[in-house]
Design an enzyme around this catalytic site. Sequence first.
Site, PDB file in Angstrom:
ATOM      1  N   ALA A   3       2.978  -1.260   4.475  1.00 38.67           N
ATOM      2  CA  ALA A   3       1.981  -2.145   5.134  1.00 38.67           C
ATOM      3  C   ALA A   3       2.147  -3.800   4.755  1.00 38.67           C
ATOM      4  CB  ALA A   3       0.830  -1.522   4.714  1.00 38.67           C
ATOM      5  N   ASP A  30      -4.317  -0.542   9.252  1.00 37.20           N
ATOM      6  CA  ASP A  30      -4.352  -0.341   7.871  1.00 37.20           C
ATOM      7  C   ASP A  30      -5.040  -1.837   7.351  1.00 37.20           C
ATOM      8  OD1 ASP A  30      -3.047   1.779   7.602  1.00 37.20           O
ATOM      9  OD2 ASP A  30      -0.847   0.820   7.183  1.00 37.20           O
ATOM     10  N   LYS A  66       0.775  -0.965   0.158  1.00 37.56           N
ATOM     11  CA  LYS A  66       0.022   0.066  -0.132  1.00 37.56           C
ATOM     12  C   LYS A  66       0.806   1.188   0.072  1.00 37.56           C
ATOM     13  CE  LYS A  66      -0.237   2.103   3.370  1.00 37.56           C
ATOM     14  NZ  LYS A  66      -0.269   2.622   4.620  1.00 37.56           N
ATOM     15  N   ALA A 120       8.955  -0.831   6.158  1.00 39.03           N
ATOM     16  CA  ALA A 120       9.245  -0.125   4.958  1.00 39.03           C
ATOM     17  C   ALA A 120       8.130   1.046   4.802  1.00 39.03           C
ATOM     18  CB  ALA A 120       9.572  -0.734   3.924  1.00 39.03           C
ATOM     19  N   GLY A 121       7.084   0.868   5.579  1.00 37.69           N
ATOM     20  CA  GLY A 121       5.995   2.068   5.145  1.00 37.69           C
ATOM     21  C   GLY A 121       5.073   1.572   4.093  1.00 37.69           C
ATOM     22  N   PRO A 176       9.293  -5.204   1.091  1.00 42.03           N
ATOM     23  CA  PRO A 176      10.263  -4.934   2.045  1.00 42.03           C
ATOM     24  C   PRO A 176       9.589  -4.823   3.439  1.00 42.03           C
ATOM     25  CG  PRO A 176      10.552  -3.375   0.148  1.00 42.03           C
ATOM     26  CD  PRO A 176       9.404  -4.359   0.043  1.00 42.03           C
ATOM     27  N   VAL A 177      10.353  -5.152   4.428  1.00 43.78           N
ATOM     28  CA  VAL A 177       9.829  -5.342   5.893  1.00 43.78           C
ATOM     29  C   VAL A 177      10.192  -3.836   6.497  1.00 43.78           C
ATOM     30  CG1 VAL A 177       9.781  -6.377   8.015  1.00 43.78           C
ATOM     31  CG2 VAL A 177       9.797  -7.624   5.958  1.00 43.78           C
ATOM     32  N   SER A 223      -1.170  -6.162   5.080  1.00 42.93           N
ATOM     33  CA  SER A 223      -1.375  -6.951   3.905  1.00 42.93           C
ATOM     34  C   SER A 223      -1.325  -8.400   3.992  1.00 42.93           C
ATOM     35  CB  SER A 223      -0.880  -6.310   2.578  1.00 42.93           C
ATOM     36  OG  SER A 223      -1.149  -6.568   1.426  1.00 42.93           O
ATOM     37  N   GLY A 267       2.949  -6.195   6.544  1.00 41.67           N
ATOM     38  CA  GLY A 267       2.570  -7.088   7.705  1.00 41.67           C
ATOM     39  C   GLY A 267       0.961  -6.943   7.514  1.00 41.67           C
TER      40      GLY A 267
HETATM   41  P1  ATP Z   1       2.918  -0.248   8.724  1.00 43.07           P
HETATM   42  O1  ATP Z   1       3.269   1.106   7.666  1.00 43.07           O
HETATM   43  O2  ATP Z   1       1.675  -0.681   8.467  1.00 43.07           O
HETATM   44  O3  ATP Z   1       3.492  -0.175  10.092  1.00 43.07           O
HETATM   45  P2  ATP Z   1       5.367  -1.332   7.728  1.00 43.07           P
HETATM   46  O4  ATP Z   1       5.376  -1.456   6.138  1.00 43.07           O
HETATM   47  O5  ATP Z   1       6.263  -0.171   7.906  1.00 43.07           O
HETATM   48  O6  ATP Z   1       3.787  -1.282   8.114  1.00 43.07           O
HETATM   49  P3  ATP Z   1       5.626  -4.092   8.176  1.00 43.07           P
HETATM   50  O7  ATP Z   1       6.530  -4.588   7.052  1.00 43.07           O
HETATM   51  O8  ATP Z   1       4.389  -4.566   8.111  1.00 43.07           O
HETATM   52  O9  ATP Z   1       5.949  -2.478   8.354  1.00 43.07           O
HETATM   53  O10 ATP Z   1       6.405  -4.756   9.374  1.00 43.07           O
HETATM   54  C1  ATP Z   1       6.483  -4.052  10.652  1.00 43.07           C
HETATM   55  C2  ATP Z   1       6.752  -5.156  11.780  1.00 43.07           C
HETATM   56  O11 ATP Z   1       5.953  -6.088  11.810  1.00 43.07           O
HETATM   57  C3  ATP Z   1       8.218  -5.746  11.517  1.00 43.07           C
HETATM   58  O12 ATP Z   1       9.026  -5.181  12.315  1.00 43.07           O
HETATM   59  C4  ATP Z   1       7.933  -7.115  11.557  1.00 43.07           C
HETATM   60  O13 ATP Z   1       9.099  -7.870  12.272  1.00 43.07           O
HETATM   61  C5  ATP Z   1       6.338  -7.196  11.953  1.00 43.07           C
HETATM   62  N1  ATP Z   1       5.510  -8.384  11.161  1.00 43.07           N
HETATM   63  C6  ATP Z   1       4.914  -9.224  11.870  1.00 43.07           C
HETATM   64  N2  ATP Z   1       4.280  -9.877  10.630  1.00 43.07           N
HETATM   65  C7  ATP Z   1       4.861  -9.321   9.792  1.00 43.07           C
HETATM   66  C8  ATP Z   1       4.730  -9.789   8.312  1.00 43.07           C
HETATM   67  N3  ATP Z   1       3.742 -10.954   8.016  1.00 43.07           N
HETATM   68  N4  ATP Z   1       5.464  -9.252   7.424  1.00 43.07           N
HETATM   69  C9  ATP Z   1       6.317  -8.316   7.834  1.00 43.07           C
HETATM   70  N5  ATP Z   1       6.357  -7.927   8.962  1.00 43.07           N
HETATM   71  C10 ATP Z   1       5.674  -8.602   9.930  1.00 43.07           C
END
Ligand code: ATP
Length: 284
Positions: free
Chosen positions: A100, A136, A10, A97-98, A94-95, A104, A102
């Site tokens: 979403a 989200d 997202k 990363a902003g 990417p984890v 999704s 997790g």
């Molecule tokens: P948001 O903007 O919703 O906070 P994000 O993209 O910044 O999401 P995510 O990739 O969702 O961040 O990951 C945030 C944290 O959630 C990570 O530190 C990770 O360890 C944890 N996490 C738990 N489940 C998952 C998953 N299925 N995929 C990725 N990260 C996950």
Amino acid sequence: MKIYEKAPAKINLLLDVLHKREDGFHEVEMIMTMVDLADRLEMEELQRDQIIISSQAGYIPLDEKNLAFQAAKLIKDRYDVRKGVYIHLDKKIPVAAGLAGGSSDAAATLRGLNRLWGLGISNQELCVLGAELGSDVPFCVTGGTALATGRGERLEYIENPPQCWVVLAKPPINVSTADVYGRFKAAELTEHPSMKDMLSAISRGSFNDMCASLGNVLEKVTLKHYPEVLQLKESMQRLGAEGVLMSGSGPTVFGLVSKEAKLARIYNGLRGFCKEVYVVRMLT
Ligand code: ATP
């Protein structure tokens, strides 16, 4: 039986924070849409009552901290499902990363298990369940393009933005969403992005006006603490992306590009100093 679900990333075309609420959450106004960069989830029913998560990505939790695990547990408990599930997460987003990723994954788990176990839960109910997992998640259940309010869970669907290319670049740092909101002071904001202008640009299908209306108040926090994100934004602009913004709480930066011919220069220019660069389409 095995089923597959795609969990797309997202981006926020606009992210505004109005104030901090009594319950500790921030009251936000966002325009969210999906891009064609997606995790792929494989779900297989287990006869024993257990949730097992695996992934090729070495850096996410595979236990009850994983959002896909939490989604599976929630749906099992709420609908009294006595079977188990094995979920493999093929991570492409990417984890931290902003984008979403997790959230999704959690949404895709809800959709997938609804199908796998033939539960007949409506999309609306899946969104209500999703809101228990994260702000989200309801949007990720349905996708499309939405104006999100409240803490991000109240959705009003709007037209999709004009089709274009989206270049995503993630610097090698992880940014915690909670940390960024923790440092954010709504009262110190002097300027807010114009939701009215963004909605008008999208409804008129104007790519240029959409680019001109991009805005994310969380940049104020993340750009200050992580100069590499600012550098990435400036590079993307210099290389010719027409609209550039940080996604969510960062650190990923996205650039909107209308002409395919520009992509190679932008991609190669960014790859010179940033390893994670993706060129995708809006998911419209
Ligand atoms: P948001 O903007 O919703 O906070 P994000 O993209 O910044 O999401 P995510 O990739 O969702 O961040 O990951 C945030 C944290 O959630 C990570 O530190 C990770 O360890 C944890 N996490 C738990 N489940 C998952 C998953 N299925 N995929 C990725 N990260 C996950």
